[in-house]
Design a protein around this motif. Structure first.
Motif, PDB file in Angstrom:
ATOM      1  N   GLN A 271      12.938  -6.295  -2.056  1.00 48.06           N
ATOM      2  CA  GLN A 271      14.385  -6.338  -2.150  1.00 48.06           C
ATOM      3  C   GLN A 271      14.830  -6.120  -3.586  1.00 48.06           C
ATOM      4  O   GLN A 271      14.239  -6.641  -4.522  1.00 48.06           O
ATOM      5  N   SER A 272      15.878  -5.300  -3.742  1.00 44.78           N
ATOM      6  CA  SER A 272      16.498  -5.053  -5.034  1.00 44.78           C
ATOM      7  C   SER A 272      17.991  -5.291  -4.869  1.00 44.78           C
ATOM      8  O   SER A 272      18.694  -4.459  -4.285  1.00 44.78           O
ATOM      9  N   ASN A 273      18.434  -6.460  -5.330  1.00 44.87           N
ATOM     10  CA  ASN A 273      19.805  -6.893  -5.094  1.00 44.87           C
ATOM     11  C   ASN A 273      20.077  -6.941  -3.590  1.00 44.87           C
ATOM     12  O   ASN A 273      19.396  -7.635  -2.868  1.00 44.87           O
ATOM     13  N   LEU A 274      21.022  -6.153  -3.092  1.00 52.72           N
ATOM     14  CA  LEU A 274      21.340  -6.170  -1.662  1.00 52.72           C
ATOM     15  C   LEU A 274      20.648  -5.049  -0.901  1.00 52.72           C
ATOM     16  O   LEU A 274      20.858  -4.896   0.301  1.00 52.72           O
ATOM     17  N   GLU A 275      19.837  -4.269  -1.592  1.00 54.08           N
ATOM     18  CA  GLU A 275      19.129  -3.160  -0.965  1.00 54.08           C
ATOM     19  C   GLU A 275      17.662  -3.521  -0.730  1.00 54.08           C
ATOM     20  O   GLU A 275      17.097  -4.371  -1.428  1.00 54.08           O
ATOM     21  N   PHE A 276      17.047  -2.837   0.247  1.00 51.99           N
ATOM     22  CA  PHE A 276      15.635  -3.029   0.545  1.00 51.99           C
ATOM     23  C   PHE A 276      14.873  -1.743   0.243  1.00 51.99           C
ATOM     24  O   PHE A 276      15.415  -0.642   0.384  1.00 51.99           O
ATOM     25  N   LEU A 277      13.640  -1.900  -0.159  1.00 55.77           N
ATOM     26  CA  LEU A 277      12.745  -0.765  -0.373  1.00 55.77           C
ATOM     27  C   LEU A 277      11.711  -0.759   0.737  1.00 55.77           C
ATOM     28  O   LEU A 277      11.246  -1.818   1.182  1.00 55.77           O
ATOM     29  N   ARG A 278      11.347   0.437   1.167  1.00 56.19           N
ATOM     30  CA  ARG A 278      10.381   0.555   2.263  1.00 56.19           C
ATOM     31  C   ARG A 278       9.021   0.004   1.833  1.00 56.19           C
ATOM     32  O   ARG A 278       8.551   0.271   0.727  1.00 56.19           O
ATOM     33  N   THR A 279       8.419  -0.737   2.736  1.00 54.09           N
ATOM     34  CA  THR A 279       7.110  -1.341   2.493  1.00 54.09           C
ATOM     35  C   THR A 279       6.167  -0.906   3.608  1.00 54.09           C
ATOM     36  O   THR A 279       6.520  -0.995   4.791  1.00 54.09           O
ATOM     37  N   TYR A 280       4.982  -0.443   3.227  1.00 51.91           N
ATOM     38  CA  TYR A 280       4.028   0.076   4.210  1.00 51.91           C
ATOM     39  C   TYR A 280       2.687  -0.640   4.090  1.00 51.91           C
ATOM     40  O   TYR A 280       2.254  -1.008   2.987  1.00 51.91           O
ATOM     41  N   GLN A 281       2.057  -0.821   5.246  1.00 45.90           N
ATOM     42  CA  GLN A 281       0.667  -1.283   5.279  1.00 45.90           C
ATOM     43  C   GLN A 281      -0.224  -0.067   5.067  1.00 45.90           C
ATOM     44  O   GLN A 281      -0.283   0.829   5.904  1.00 45.90           O
ATOM     45  N   THR A 282      -0.912   0.005   3.942  1.00 45.14           N
ATOM     46  CA  THR A 282      -1.659   1.200   3.550  1.00 45.14           C
ATOM     47  C   THR A 282      -3.158   0.942   3.550  1.00 45.14           C
ATOM     48  O   THR A 282      -3.607  -0.202   3.410  1.00 45.14           O
ATOM     49  N   LEU A 283      -3.894   2.035   3.691  1.00 47.34           N
ATOM     50  CA  LEU A 283      -5.358   1.979   3.618  1.00 47.34           C
ATOM     51  C   LEU A 283      -5.783   2.457   2.244  1.00 47.34           C
ATOM     52  O   LEU A 283      -5.478   3.583   1.845  1.00 47.34           O
ATOM     53  N   THR A 284      -6.464   1.603   1.507  1.00 52.11           N
ATOM     54  CA  THR A 284      -6.861   1.903   0.131  1.00 52.11           C
ATOM     55  C   THR A 284      -8.366   1.730  -0.026  1.00 52.11           C
ATOM     56  O   THR A 284      -9.076   1.378   0.922  1.00 52.11           O
ATOM     57  N   GLU A 285      -8.846   1.953  -1.241  1.00 57.96           N
ATOM     58  CA  GLU A 285     -10.263   1.716  -1.536  1.00 57.96           C
ATOM     59  C   GLU A 285     -10.575   0.219  -1.650  1.00 57.96           C
ATOM     60  O   GLU A 285     -11.722  -0.150  -1.861  1.00 57.96           O
ATOM     61  N   TYR A 286      -9.560  -0.601  -1.516  1.00 56.38           N
ATOM     62  CA  TYR A 286      -9.761  -2.051  -1.443  1.00 56.38           C
ATOM     63  C   TYR A 286      -9.343  -2.554  -0.064  1.00 56.38           C
ATOM     64  O   TYR A 286      -8.887  -3.679   0.090  1.00 56.38           O
ATOM     65  N   GLY A 287      -9.482  -1.707   0.925  1.00 54.39           N
ATOM     66  CA  GLY A 287      -9.167  -2.096   2.286  1.00 54.39           C
ATOM     67  C   GLY A 287      -7.685  -1.986   2.589  1.00 54.39           C
ATOM     68  O   GLY A 287      -6.962  -1.178   2.011  1.00 54.39           O
ATOM     69  N   ILE A 288      -7.208  -2.833   3.502  1.00 52.82           N
ATOM     70  CA  ILE A 288      -5.818  -2.803   3.942  1.00 52.82           C
ATOM     71  C   ILE A 288      -4.955  -3.577   2.946  1.00 52.82           C
ATOM     72  O   ILE A 288      -5.171  -4.767   2.712  1.00 52.82           O
ATOM     73  N   CYS A 289      -3.972  -2.881   2.374  1.00 57.44           N
ATOM     74  CA  CYS A 289      -3.063  -3.472   1.400  1.00 57.44           C
ATOM     75  C   CYS A 289      -1.634  -3.111   1.777  1.00 57.44           C
ATOM     76  O   CYS A 289      -1.391  -2.512   2.834  1.00 57.44           O
ATOM     77  N   TYR A 290      -0.696  -3.452   0.892  1.00 57.66           N
ATOM     78  CA  TYR A 290       0.721  -3.192   1.141  1.00 57.66           C
ATOM     79  C   TYR A 290       1.331  -2.552  -0.104  1.00 57.66           C
ATOM     80  O   TYR A 290       1.140  -3.044  -1.221  1.00 57.66           O
ATOM     81  N   THR A 291       2.051  -1.469   0.100  1.00 61.62           N
ATOM     82  CA  THR A 291       2.602  -0.688  -1.009  1.00 61.62           C
ATOM     83  C   THR A 291       4.097  -0.551  -0.855  1.00 61.62           C
ATOM     84  O   THR A 291       4.616  -0.344   0.257  1.00 61.62           O
ATOM     85  N   THR A 292       4.796  -0.640  -1.980  1.00 62.94           N
ATOM     86  CA  THR A 292       6.247  -0.479  -1.976  1.00 62.94           C
ATOM     87  C   THR A 292       6.680   0.395  -3.143  1.00 62.94           C
ATOM     88  O   THR A 292       5.922   0.618  -4.087  1.00 62.94           O
TER      89      THR A 292
END
Length: 508
Positions: free
Chosen positions: A209-230
């Protein structure tokens, strides 16, 4: 009078006899030369028309052979330098036609904030594991606990800790009972992991969240397994569901009534801007990186039990539409996101290219690849490592796989060349601090990104030597050395096409 006439008759007869005596000797030679006489005449006409300076001298019959040889030598020398310098211009067009310039009109820029990828240590969700075990006939709680410890350590493993994977004989028995093959490791982990970015409870879900707005958040596959990126331009192409199952998860109803953005931008008139990335249980690893990139596992971040604040500063490298349209990949020496030459990823970034280098290097050294990489079916499919291979083979090549070099003195390393991104940014952390007691206040931990200072300069990729410049350069070189022009080239084409046809037809 009689004597004079007889003398003339004698002279005439002798000349006739001499001609008759020569004709039989020269007849075959003249028969061989005769077919080439029209060709010689046509070449003579071409030389006389003078499309290239100097050729007219070769076609003049009254010049001595030494003069013609002199002019021929001068033409060859001029032609050599013309061709050589034209190739120099061509090489410049192909390899040195672009430049990175500095821009200073910072009042008009919107600078993107850095991206965060957070990897929670708690990945396997116990209720999902219990259901999985009951379906597969593992009802003993002790066995379920052993399987949980193994899968959790496997889900949290990467190049820096493969040797710490939990294992014992009981784990091997359970894997054999489940018939869990290495190529299915990651899919099982994914199915036993909740997508924290799509939980029903808005207060518990991972969100940005940035003030009253939201940023998209995804469950991603990385070299450290399942993580979350925004706050990322590319995370939608690296989701775990897309890379493991080939499907895209639709955004749920949480964002249907909210203002949602992919990336947060700011400029001088915005002042300080921030966004918070929360919803995690400790411990976590927090990776910061460019919004045009994914996390770099070589820059491993230690686990933390507290939220962290990052005061950041970014330099951006941008391009314009003309830069892409007027150049090729080899000319500009960089790639855009959709210009992928990778076999395991559909998009291109330098970081993903380095990941593919690790895939190929791991396959070369150990004969298999780690479980957390996408492994598409087809000619590029590779064998996935058994957990015992991960523990036995990979720790000895840890530095090589992470940094692509054997030791600190090995500057060359392995042959892994990756073109940079055409559009990118350099993230600088100016201040980093731990936000203690955050979990007591908001019920979770995460990361807070703050941008207080904006760049006064940025870099821009621009075309320095266009195709028009190439034509002007080659044309100027040809004109300088040969007196050549476009009309001269047209004359040559005309002479050896239309004029040749009429010449063969007899109109000479």
């Amino acid at each position: 009078m009689t004597n004079d006439s007889s003398t003339k008759d004698t002279f005439s007869s002798s000349r006739t006899s001499r001609q008759e005596s020569k004709e039989p000797a020269g007849g075959p030679l003249e028969w061989l030369i005769r077919p080439f006489q029209p060709i010689g005449t046509f070449v003579q006409l071409f030389l006389e028309q003078g499309a290239v300076h100097g050729l007219t001298h070769l076609g003049r019959p009254f010049l001595h052979i030494s003069e013609k040889l002199l002019w021929l030598a001068l033409i060859v020398i001029a032609l050599y330098f013309s061709v050589a310098l034209s190739f120099v211009s061509w090489d410049r067009y192909q390899t040195k036609g672009t430049v990175v310039a500095i821009e200073k009109d910072h009042y008009y820029w919107n600078t993107s904030m850095p991206s965060l990828t957070i990897c929670p240590l708690k990945r396997i969700y116990p209720p999902l594991l219990t259901k999985y075990c009951n379906v597969n006939g593992i009802t003993n709680e002790a066995d379920q606990s052993e399987l949980f410890r193994f899968l959790e350590s496997l889900a949290n493993s990467s190049y820096f800790n493969f040797g710490n994977i939990y294992h014992n004989e009981k784990v091997d028995e359970l894997l054999e009972m489940l018939q869990l093959l290495p190529e299915n490791y990651m899919k099982v982990i994914y199915n036993l992991t909740r997508d924290l970015a799509q939980l029903d409870d808005p207060e518990l879900r991972v969100r940005t969240q940035s003030n009253l707005e939201f940023l998209r958040t995804y469950q991603t596959l990385t070299e450290y397994g399942i993580c979350y990126t925004t706050n990322s331009f590319i995370s939608s192409n690296l989701t775990a569901s897309l890379l493991l199952e080939g499907r895209v998860k639709p955004l749920d109803h949480f964002y249907s009534t909210r203002i949602v953005r992919d990336v947060r931008f700011g400029n001088l008139f915005d002042g300080d801007i921030t966004y918070s990335f929360i919803g995690f249980e400790p411990p976590i690893s927090i990776f910061y990186h460019s919004p045009y990139e994914t996390l770099n596992i070589a820059n491993f971040q230690p686990l933390t039990n507290e939220a962290q604040e990052f005061e950041t500063f970014s330099f951006e490298l941008v391009t314009n539409k003309e830069f892409r349209e007027h150049t090729t990949i080899s000319q500009r020496g960089c790639r855009f996101i959709d210009e992928s030459n990778l076999t395991h990823y559909s998009i291109y970034t330098k970081g993903l290219c380095q990941q593919e280098c690790r895939i190929n290097l791991a396959y070369k050294l150990c004969g298999c690849i780690p479980h957390f990489y996408p492994n598409p079916d087809g000619p590029h499919e590779k064998t996935v490592c058994h957990y015992k291979q991960l523990m036995k083979c990979f720790p000895r090549y840890r530095k090589l796989l992470l940094e692509f070099k054997q030791d600190n003195n090995d500057q060359k390393g392995t042959a892994c060349y990756c073109e940079p991104n055409c559009i990118s940014s350099k993230v600088i952390i100016e201040n980093r601090q731990v936000l203690k007691q955050t979990q007591k206040l908001i019920g979770s931990i995460g990361g807070l990104v703050v941008m207080k200072r904006y760049p006064l300069v940025r870099f821009s990729r621009q075309v320095l030597f266009t195709f028009t410049d190439l034509l002007v350069s080659i044309g100027g070189t040809a004109g300088f050395f040969l007196g050549f022009s476009v009309l001269g080239m047209v004359e040559i084409i005309y002479f050896f096409t239309l004029r040749l046809v009429w010449y063969i037809a007899g109109r000479r």
